[in-house]
Design an enzyme around this catalytic site. Sequence first.
Site, PDB file in Angstrom:
ATOM      1  N   THR A  51      -9.812  78.144  31.652  1.00  0.00           N
ATOM      2  CA  THR A  51      -8.118  78.404  31.114  1.00  0.00           C
ATOM      3  C   THR A  51      -7.893  79.568  30.508  1.00  0.00           C
ATOM      4  N   GLY A  52      -8.986  80.743  30.478  1.00  0.00           N
ATOM      5  CA  GLY A  52      -8.815  81.977  30.001  1.00  0.00           C
ATOM      6  C   GLY A  52      -8.400  82.711  31.000  1.00  0.00           C
TER       7      GLY A  52
ATOM      8  N   ALA B 251     -15.852  81.363  25.832  1.00  0.00           N
ATOM      9  CA  ALA B 251     -16.615  82.165  24.558  1.00  0.00           C
ATOM     10  C   ALA B 251     -15.350  82.375  23.805  1.00  0.00           C
ATOM     11  N   GLN B 252     -15.833  82.511  22.368  1.00  0.00           N
ATOM     12  CA  GLN B 252     -14.898  83.002  21.746  1.00  0.00           C
ATOM     13  C   GLN B 252     -15.196  84.496  21.807  1.00  0.00           C
ATOM     14  N   SER B 253     -14.041  85.017  22.424  1.00  0.00           N
ATOM     15  CA  SER B 253     -14.043  86.333  23.142  1.00  0.00           C
ATOM     16  C   SER B 253     -13.427  87.553  22.355  1.00  0.00           C
TER      17      SER B 253
ATOM     18  N   TYR C 292     -19.166  80.615  14.044  1.00  0.00           N
ATOM     19  CA  TYR C 292     -18.767  79.733  15.215  1.00  0.00           C
ATOM     20  C   TYR C 292     -18.990  80.692  16.533  1.00  0.00           C
TER      21      TYR C 292
ATOM     22  N   SER D  37     -21.108  91.537  28.404  1.00  0.00           N
ATOM     23  CA  SER D  37     -20.148  92.168  28.038  1.00  0.00           C
ATOM     24  C   SER D  37     -20.368  93.752  27.666  1.00  0.00           C
TER      25      SER D  37
ATOM     26  N   GLU E 119     -19.602  95.282  25.139  1.00  0.00           N
ATOM     27  CA  GLU E 119     -19.551  95.411  23.706  1.00  0.00           C
ATOM     28  C   GLU E 119     -21.246  95.206  23.277  1.00  0.00           C
TER      29      GLU E 119
ATOM     30  N   TYR F 200     -19.624  89.194  17.630  1.00  0.00           N
ATOM     31  CA  TYR F 200     -19.582  88.708  19.324  1.00  0.00           C
ATOM     32  C   TYR F 200     -20.514  89.521  19.939  1.00  0.00           C
TER      33      TYR F 200
ATOM     34  N   LYS G 138     -23.227  88.007  22.589  1.00  0.00           N
ATOM     35  CA  LYS G 138     -23.582  88.472  23.999  1.00  0.00           C
ATOM     36  C   LYS G 138     -24.923  88.631  24.474  1.00  0.00           C
TER      37      LYS G 138
ATOM     38  N   HIS H 276     -11.456  94.370  30.893  1.00  0.00           N
ATOM     39  CA  HIS H 276     -10.372  94.285  31.987  1.00  0.00           C
ATOM     40  C   HIS H 276      -9.320  93.526  31.485  1.00  0.00           C
TER      41      HIS H 276
HETATM   42  P1  NAP Z   1     -10.495  84.662  27.119  1.00  0.00           P
HETATM   43  O1  NAP Z   1      -9.016  84.744  27.931  1.00  0.00           O
HETATM   44  O2  NAP Z   1     -10.408  84.639  25.751  1.00  0.00           O
HETATM   45  O3  NAP Z   1     -10.892  83.078  27.742  1.00  0.00           O
HETATM   46  C1  NAP Z   1     -11.869  82.585  27.295  1.00  0.00           C
HETATM   47  C2  NAP Z   1     -12.143  80.944  27.722  1.00  0.00           C
HETATM   48  O4  NAP Z   1     -13.113  80.446  26.968  1.00  0.00           O
HETATM   49  C3  NAP Z   1     -10.867  80.086  27.394  1.00  0.00           C
HETATM   50  O5  NAP Z   1     -10.617  79.098  28.718  1.00  0.00           O
HETATM   51  C4  NAP Z   1     -11.329  79.116  26.071  1.00  0.00           C
HETATM   52  O6  NAP Z   1     -10.629  78.090  26.208  1.00  0.00           O
HETATM   53  C5  NAP Z   1     -12.717  79.139  26.672  1.00  0.00           C
HETATM   54  N1  NAP Z   1     -13.665  78.573  25.484  1.00  0.00           N
HETATM   55  C6  NAP Z   1     -13.285  79.163  24.018  1.00  0.00           C
HETATM   56  N2  NAP Z   1     -14.221  78.254  23.305  1.00  0.00           N
HETATM   57  C7  NAP Z   1     -14.671  77.257  23.889  1.00  0.00           C
HETATM   58  C8  NAP Z   1     -15.488  76.438  23.784  1.00  0.00           C
HETATM   59  N3  NAP Z   1     -16.147  76.127  22.348  1.00  0.00           N
HETATM   60  N4  NAP Z   1     -15.952  75.544  24.664  1.00  0.00           N
HETATM   61  C9  NAP Z   1     -15.568  75.705  26.122  1.00  0.00           C
HETATM   62  N5  NAP Z   1     -14.864  76.779  26.261  1.00  0.00           N
HETATM   63  C10 NAP Z   1     -14.265  77.504  25.151  1.00  0.00           C
HETATM   64  O7  NAP Z   1     -11.450  85.360  27.921  1.00  0.00           O
HETATM   65  P2  NAP Z   1     -11.726  86.342  29.434  1.00  0.00           P
HETATM   66  O8  NAP Z   1     -11.082  87.854  29.001  1.00  0.00           O
HETATM   67  O9  NAP Z   1     -11.191  85.578  30.407  1.00  0.00           O
HETATM   68  O10 NAP Z   1     -13.408  86.659  29.332  1.00  0.00           O
HETATM   69  C11 NAP Z   1     -14.116  85.836  29.907  1.00  0.00           C
HETATM   70  C12 NAP Z   1     -15.581  85.654  29.446  1.00  0.00           C
HETATM   71  O11 NAP Z   1     -15.849  87.240  29.831  1.00  0.00           O
HETATM   72  C13 NAP Z   1     -15.479  85.545  28.072  1.00  0.00           C
HETATM   73  O12 NAP Z   1     -16.992  85.119  27.884  1.00  0.00           O
HETATM   74  C14 NAP Z   1     -15.690  87.014  27.519  1.00  0.00           C
HETATM   75  O13 NAP Z   1     -16.284  87.081  26.391  1.00  0.00           O
HETATM   76  C15 NAP Z   1     -16.334  87.699  28.725  1.00  0.00           C
HETATM   77  N6  NAP Z   1     -15.982  89.343  28.668  1.00  0.00           N
HETATM   78  C16 NAP Z   1     -14.397  89.575  28.649  1.00  0.00           C
HETATM   79  C17 NAP Z   1     -14.139  91.228  28.926  1.00  0.00           C
HETATM   80  C18 NAP Z   1     -12.741  91.379  29.039  1.00  0.00           C
HETATM   81  O14 NAP Z   1     -12.531  92.504  28.903  1.00  0.00           O
HETATM   82  N7  NAP Z   1     -12.000  90.326  29.332  1.00  0.00           N
HETATM   83  C19 NAP Z   1     -15.097  91.769  29.108  1.00  0.00           C
HETATM   84  C20 NAP Z   1     -16.458  91.436  29.168  1.00  0.00           C
HETATM   85  C21 NAP Z   1     -16.900  90.178  28.914  1.00  0.00           C
HETATM   86  P3  NAP Z   1      -9.179  78.058  25.395  1.00  0.00           P
HETATM   87  O15 NAP Z   1      -8.195  78.479  26.497  1.00  0.00           O
HETATM   88  O16 NAP Z   1      -8.978  76.535  25.066  1.00  0.00           O
HETATM   89  O17 NAP Z   1      -9.184  78.979  24.290  1.00  0.00           O
HETATM   90  O1  F7E Z   2      -9.806  96.047  21.297  1.00  0.00           O
HETATM   91  C1  F7E Z   2      -8.640  98.789  18.843  1.00  0.00           C
HETATM   92  C2  F7E Z   2      -9.746  98.041  18.594  1.00  0.00           C
HETATM   93  O2  F7E Z   2      -9.414  93.741  21.007  1.00  0.00           O
HETATM   94  C3  F7E Z   2     -10.056  97.190  21.875  1.00  0.00           C
HETATM   95  C4  F7E Z   2     -12.884  91.460  24.558  1.00  0.00           C
HETATM   96  O3  F7E Z   2     -12.334  91.034  25.934  1.00  0.00           O
HETATM   97  O4  F7E Z   2     -13.386  93.847  25.335  1.00  0.00           O
HETATM   98  C5  F7E Z   2     -12.776  93.186  24.549  1.00  0.00           C
HETATM   99  O5  F7E Z   2     -12.914  93.697  23.218  1.00  0.00           O
HETATM  100  C6  F7E Z   2      -9.662  98.536  20.852  1.00  0.00           C
HETATM  101  C7  F7E Z   2     -10.765  98.348  19.739  1.00  0.00           C
HETATM  102  O6  F7E Z   2     -10.960  94.607  23.011  1.00  0.00           O
HETATM  103  C8  F7E Z   2      -5.879  96.956  17.484  1.00  0.00           C
HETATM  104  O7  F7E Z   2     -10.137  98.408  17.263  1.00  0.00           O
HETATM  105  C9  F7E Z   2      -6.494  99.106  17.599  1.00  0.00           C
HETATM  106  O8  F7E Z   2     -11.345  99.683  19.612  1.00  0.00           O
HETATM  107  O9  F7E Z   2      -8.358  94.703  22.910  1.00  0.00           O
HETATM  108  P1  F7E Z   2      -9.493  94.594  22.040  1.00  0.00           P
HETATM  109  P2  F7E Z   2     -12.454  94.875  22.530  1.00  0.00           P
HETATM  110  O10 F7E Z   2     -12.677  94.783  21.213  1.00  0.00           O
HETATM  111  O11 F7E Z   2     -12.632  96.063  23.079  1.00  0.00           O
HETATM  112  C10 F7E Z   2     -14.695  93.508  25.470  1.00  0.00           C
HETATM  113  C11 F7E Z   2     -15.523  94.287  26.517  1.00  0.00           C
HETATM  114  C12 F7E Z   2     -15.095  92.348  25.525  1.00  0.00           C
HETATM  115  O12 F7E Z   2     -16.147  91.690  25.765  1.00  0.00           O
HETATM  116  C13 F7E Z   2     -14.210  91.191  24.612  1.00  0.00           C
HETATM  117  O13 F7E Z   2     -14.408  89.771  24.799  1.00  0.00           O
HETATM  118  O14 F7E Z   2      -8.427  98.691  20.436  1.00  0.00           O
HETATM  119  N1  F7E Z   2      -7.394  98.461  18.205  1.00  0.00           N
HETATM  120  N2  F7E Z   2      -5.477  98.306  17.128  1.00  0.00           N
HETATM  121  C14 F7E Z   2      -6.823  97.136  18.367  1.00  0.00           C
HETATM  122  N3  F7E Z   2      -7.533  95.817  18.783  1.00  0.00           N
HETATM  123  C15 F7E Z   2      -6.786  94.772  18.666  1.00  0.00           C
HETATM  124  N4  F7E Z   2      -7.239  93.606  19.313  1.00  0.00           N
HETATM  125  N5  F7E Z   2      -5.696  94.784  18.152  1.00  0.00           N
HETATM  126  C16 F7E Z   2      -5.119  95.836  17.249  1.00  0.00           C
HETATM  127  O15 F7E Z   2      -4.179  95.623  16.704  1.00  0.00           O
END
Ligand code: NAP
Ligand code: F7E
Length: 337
Positions: free
Chosen positions: A11-12, A88-90, A101, A131, A133, A154, A158, A184
Site C-alpha cells: 500500500t506504500g 516498514a515504519q519508514s 516500534y 536504505s 540512511e 530507523y 535498516k 526516491h
Molecule cells: P511507505 O510509503 O512509507 O510505505 C511503507 C509500507 O509499509 C506501507 O504499505 C505500510 O502500510 C507498510 N507497513 C508499515 N508498518 C507495517 C507493518 N507493521 N506490517 C506490515 N506493513 C507495514 O514507504 P516507501 O517509500 O514505499 O518505501 C518502501 C520501503 O523502502 C520501506 O521499507 C522504506 O523504509 C524503504 N526505503 C524507502 C526509500 C524512499 O526514499 N522511499 C529509500 C530507501 C528505502 P500502510 O499503508 O498501512 O501504512
Molecule cells: O527528509 C529535511 C530532513 O523525511 C529529507 C525515507 O524515505 O529517505 C527518506 O528519509 C531531509 C531531512 O526523508 C523537513 O531533516 C527539513 O534531512 O523527506 P525526508 P529522509 O529522512 O531522507 C530515506 C532514504 C529512507 O530510507 C526513508 O525511509 O529533509 N527536512 N524540513 C524535513 N523533512 C521532513 N520530513 N519534514 C520537514 O518539514
Amino acid sequence: MSKSALITGITGQDGSYLTELLLSKGYTVHGLVRRSSSFNTGRIDHLYEDPHEENRSLVLHHADLSDGVAMVNLLRDLRPDEVYNLGAQSHVRVSFDSPLYTGDVTGMGTLRLLEAIRASGIDTRIYQASSSEMFGAAPPPQNEHTPFHPRSPYGCAKVFGYWATVNYREAYDLFAVNGILFNHESPRRGETFVTRKISRAVARIHAGLQDTLYLGNLEAVRDWGYAPEYVEAMWRMLQHDTPDDYVVATGEAGTVRAFLTEAFAVVGRDWREHVEFDAKYERPSEVDALIGDAGKIETVLGWKPTVLWPDLARLMVQADISALEAELTGATVRIDR
Ligand code: NAP
Ligand code: F7E
C-alpha cells in the site's frame, strides 16, 4: 507458467509502483496489507480486483510484519517465486518518537520474514528494502563499500535488516538481496516526507488555500530519484543469476533549499516569502549529505536513472496542482499520480 510475488508494504509508494510493474510483466501479485480502521489502499485502488472474480492477478491478504506466524502461514500457502519486503515504519523523524516500534517492524520484521521463508521450507527469492540512511554520517559519495554509520532508530533498524539478509544468504544459501536505495520520490510519496510536503504546499499556496509552509533543516543534501525507475531496479536484482547487494541512486544531489527553489519556481513564486522554520521538524541527529554512487548496478544489471531531482520537483508540483484542481472542481481523477 507465470511467476508469483508477495509484496509487503504494497500500500506504500514503492509497493504501488512495483505492483504495476509486476502485473505488466504477467505476474500474479499477492500483497500483505495491515489492518487499519480506515481504508489504506488508495495507492492501489486502481488495480483492485473483486475477491469473487476467478483467476485474479492481484490478491490482498491481511497480515502484519509484527506477526511472524501469520507470515509463515502465508508463505507456506502462497509459495511465491519472489518476495519483496517493502513494509516498514519508514519515517526517520517518527522513528525518534517511536524507536522500539520502528526497531520491531523495520528491523525485526525483516528477520521474521526471512525466518518465515526458512521455516516454511519454500524455494523463493527475497528483496530487502535497505536504505541510504544506513550510511548516515559516512561522507559522500556512498557505495556498497562505504561503512555504515546510522543516525536514527530507523537507520539502525535498516542496518539490522541488511545484515540479517546477508546472514540468511550466507547461512542458508537463500537468494536474498539488499537494494540500498537512496531517497526516491513521486506524486505518490507520503505527504510528510519533505519533497511531497513542499509540492503539496506549492499547489495549495498557488490556489490561495495556504500561505505558510513550516520546515526544519534546509541545508540537508539528498540524492532524490524517481520511484517508478527504482522499482525496476528491485525487480532486476531478483532476476540476476546470483544474489548480491546494490546501491540505487542518481549521483546528483541538492539541498532541501534548492528543491524549494525549483518547486516554487513552477508557479513563479519566491519560497522565502512562504517558508518558516519550525524546530519540531529537526532530528536529534541529522544525516547531512547522501549522494550515491550507483556504478555497480549500472555495470552488472544495466540499470540507469533518467529523472534527476530538478525534473522530479517540477513533475511533483505539476501533479499536485492537477490533483488539487480536480479535487476543487469535483472531477474524478484516476490516481496514476
Ligand atoms: P511507505 O510509503 O512509507 O510505505 C511503507 C509500507 O509499509 C506501507 O504499505 C505500510 O502500510 C507498510 N507497513 C508499515 N508498518 C507495517 C507493518 N507493521 N506490517 C506490515 N506493513 C507495514 O514507504 P516507501 O517509500 O514505499 O518505501 C518502501 C520501503 O523502502 C520501506 O521499507 C522504506 O523504509 C524503504 N526505503 C524507502 C526509500 C524512499 O526514499 N522511499 C529509500 C530507501 C528505502 P500502510 O499503508 O498501512 O501504512
Ligand atoms: O527528509 C529535511 C530532513 O523525511 C529529507 C525515507 O524515505 O529517505 C527518506 O528519509 C531531509 C531531512 O526523508 C523537513 O531533516 C527539513 O534531512 O523527506 P525526508 P529522509 O529522512 O531522507 C530515506 C532514504 C529512507 O530510507 C526513508 O525511509 O529533509 N527536512 N524540513 C524535513 N523533512 C521532513 N520530513 N519534514 C520537514 O518539514
